[in-house]
Structure formats: structure tokens, C-alpha cells
Write a protein that holds these residues in place. Structure first.
Motif, PDB file in Angstrom:
ATOM      1  N   THR A  42       0.330   3.500  -3.710  1.00 30.16           N
ATOM      2  CA  THR A  42      -0.839   4.733  -3.494  1.00 30.16           C
ATOM      3  C   THR A  42      -0.120   5.833  -3.086  1.00 30.16           C
ATOM      4  OG1 THR A  42      -0.791   4.125  -0.922  1.00 30.16           O
ATOM      5  CG2 THR A  42      -2.234   2.796  -2.276  1.00 30.16           C
ATOM      6  N   VAL A  68       0.811  -1.075  -0.093  1.00 26.55           N
ATOM      7  CA  VAL A  68       0.086  -0.209  -0.062  1.00 26.55           C
ATOM      8  C   VAL A  68       1.016   1.312  -0.189  1.00 26.55           C
ATOM      9  CG1 VAL A  68      -1.607   1.220   1.275  1.00 26.55           C
ATOM     10  CG2 VAL A  68      -1.966  -1.289   1.247  1.00 26.55           C
ATOM     11  N   ALA A 114       3.384   6.937  -5.085  1.00 26.49           N
ATOM     12  CA  ALA A 114       3.230   5.613  -5.774  1.00 26.49           C
ATOM     13  C   ALA A 114       4.206   5.499  -6.804  1.00 26.49           C
ATOM     14  CB  ALA A 114       1.831   5.915  -6.284  1.00 26.49           C
ATOM     15  N   GLN A 162      -7.548  -1.222  -0.640  1.00 22.77           N
ATOM     16  CA  GLN A 162      -7.019   0.044  -0.442  1.00 22.77           C
ATOM     17  C   GLN A 162      -6.230   0.462  -1.690  1.00 22.77           C
ATOM     18  OE1 GLN A 162      -4.517   0.641   3.014  1.00 22.77           O
ATOM     19  NE2 GLN A 162      -6.024  -0.438   4.475  1.00 22.77           N
ATOM     20  N   ILE A 163      -5.490  -0.297  -2.258  1.00 20.96           N
ATOM     21  CA  ILE A 163      -4.710   0.015  -3.622  1.00 20.96           C
ATOM     22  C   ILE A 163      -5.928   0.455  -4.615  1.00 20.96           C
ATOM     23  CG2 ILE A 163      -3.408  -0.795  -5.411  1.00 20.96           C
ATOM     24  CD1 ILE A 163      -1.994  -2.613  -3.367  1.00 20.96           C
ATOM     25  N   ALA A 209      -5.715   2.808 -10.611  1.00 18.70           N
ATOM     26  CA  ALA A 209      -4.904   1.793  -9.852  1.00 18.70           C
ATOM     27  C   ALA A 209      -4.347   0.697 -10.544  1.00 18.70           C
ATOM     28  CB  ALA A 209      -5.898   1.347  -8.782  1.00 18.70           C
ATOM     29  N   ALA A 228      -7.567   3.834  -3.982  1.00 16.92           N
ATOM     30  CA  ALA A 228      -6.852   4.904  -4.226  1.00 16.92           C
ATOM     31  C   ALA A 228      -6.739   5.504  -5.551  1.00 16.92           C
ATOM     32  CB  ALA A 228      -5.380   4.776  -3.456  1.00 16.92           C
TER      33      ALA A 228
END
Length: 237
Positions: A48, A44, A52, A75-76, A86, A79
Motif C-alpha cells: 500500500t 500491507v 507500495a 486494507q490492501i 489494488a 488502498a
């Protein structure tokens, strides 16, 4: 690095597993590993904003310390933004972990791969997902989906107003035909042959299906087809 290369992240708590994946992936001229992570939290942080690293496809293990692969996937994916989409996630699984698969799909995973799959299957999965399709065709994915969705309750109170069922009801007859064939693992080319239409026409239908169902890719569309009863486990391929 060649601009044409697909950028891959490998997330697994076993260093030897990551090294093996990297060796196989980096042996291909069109693929390169740009991120390695030993748990979901590391992934993560790496994948992210604000720090990132640009990645196209993630190979994500399920069981890891600190943060598991399902939480990290969610979560990825969450984001991602229109300007910085993503990466697509392929979940690494084994049959004794299949209870996690439906959760992974809902978290945004685009495919599944058995950890002991042959190298050529892993490479094909990465390329397929990068091209915007999801890894539905392998028998392992279909069997996992059918195993899970067999246990889903059907005809629950209020199901007639369920958004997924309303979305499926909004599909045209031809779009429903295409979705059923997608659930059976057919590629766009094969669907075109089955329905006697051009592949470009199939792509148009698939795009409309995803838009109407609010699905990110084919895997999520197929789950909706199962959940709403349009396709049932055990239907003839």
C-alpha cells in the motif's frame, strides 16, 4: 524482468511454504514473485502507498500472526485508487477454514485456492485472476460458497429494499441468465456456447452485470446472486 510478466506477492507465515510457492511461480516465464511477507502487516506495508511495490496478484494466507489475511486483504484493496489499482487477491484456504471465505470475498478477494492444490492449479488461478476473471470454476470455490450461503437468512424484513436485490432486479433477463451461468462456473466461452451468442457479447453482458451490482469481479457478483436468491445452493450445474 520481462514487462509481460505477472508480478506476484506471496504472503504466508511459513517460510518453507513461501519458498515452495516462489520456486513454482518463478519457474514460469510469464510469472515472477516480487514480494514475500510473513504476516498481514508486512504485506500491507509492502503493498500500500506510499511505499507500495507494484504487484498484480497476491497469494494471501488466512491465519497469520500480527495481522490475519482477511484484515490485510481489506486494507490492501481499500488502498487502491484509479491511478494505482489494488492488486487482486487469491486467498489460500483449507476446508476447515471455510467460515472465513465469505468475509474474504466481502473484503475484496478475487478467488480461493486450497493450500494443497496442485501447482498447475495455483498457476492457472494466478493467470485467471490477472486477466480480470475470478477463480469460480474450481469445485472447491463453488462448494465453499454454497456451504456458507446455505446458512444465510433469507426473506428478512426489508429485503425488498435491499440494494443488492434492487440491483439484481435491474438486470435484464439476458443478464440474469449470464449471471446464473457465471455462478455455475461457466467461462465466457462456455456461456456463449450455452446461450448461442458470441464471446464478445458475453463479455459485454458480464461488464454490465458487474457495473449494475457494484461488483469488483465475478466472485463478488456470484455472491450477490446467491445472497439474493437468484441462484440457490444445489442448483443443477
Amino acid at each position: 524482468m520481462n514487462d509481460e510478466q505477472v508480478r506476484v506477492a506471496v504472503v504466508d507465515d511459513q517460510q518453507l511454504v513461501r519458498a515452495g510457492f516462489r520456486m513454482v511461480i518463478d519457474s514460469q516465464p510469464d510469472l515472477t514473485v516480487v514480494v514475500e511477507a510473513g504476516d498481514g502487516a508486512q504485506a500491507v506495508r509492502a503493498l500500500t502507498p506510499p511505499a507500495a511495490t507494484p504487484v498484480d496478484v497476491v497469494l494471501m494466507d488466512v491465519r497469520m500472526p500480527t495481522m490475519d489475511g482477511l484484515t490485510a486483504t481489506a486494507q490492501i484493496i481499500a488502498a487502491g485508487t484509479p491511478d494505482h489499482p489494488a492488486p487482486r487477491v487469491i486467498v489460500l484456504t483449507t476446508f476447515d477454514l471455510d467460515e472465513y471465505v465469505l468475509s474474504a470475498i466481502r473484503a475484496g478477494a478475487s478467488g480461493f485456492l486450497l493450500k494443497d492444490a496442485p501447482p498447475e492449479e495455483m498457476l492457472a488461478a494466478i493467470r485467471t485472476v490477472h486477466q480480470g476473471d475470478a477463480v469460480i470454476a474450481p469445485s472447491s470455490t463453488r462448494r465453499l460458497l454454497e456451504h456458507l450461503i446455505t446458512a444465510l437468512p433469507s426473506d428478512e424484513p426489508g429485503a425488498a429494499t435491499d440494494p443488492a436485490r434492487l440491483a439484481v432486479a435491474d438486470l435484464t433477463e439476458r443478464e440474469r441468465e449470464v449471471l446464473v451461468l457465471m455462478a455455475r462456473g461457466r467461462s465466457n466461452t462456455e456461456i456463449g456456447q450455452d446461450l448461442f451468442v458470441a464471446e464478445a457479447t458475453v463479455k459485454t453482458h458480464v461488464g454490465r452485470i458487474l457495473a449494475k451490482l457494484g461488483a469488483r469481479d465475478r466472485v463478488q457478483a456470484v455472491v450477490t446472486a446467491y445472497e439474493t436468491g437468484l441462484v440457490r445452493p444445489g442448483d443443477a450445474p
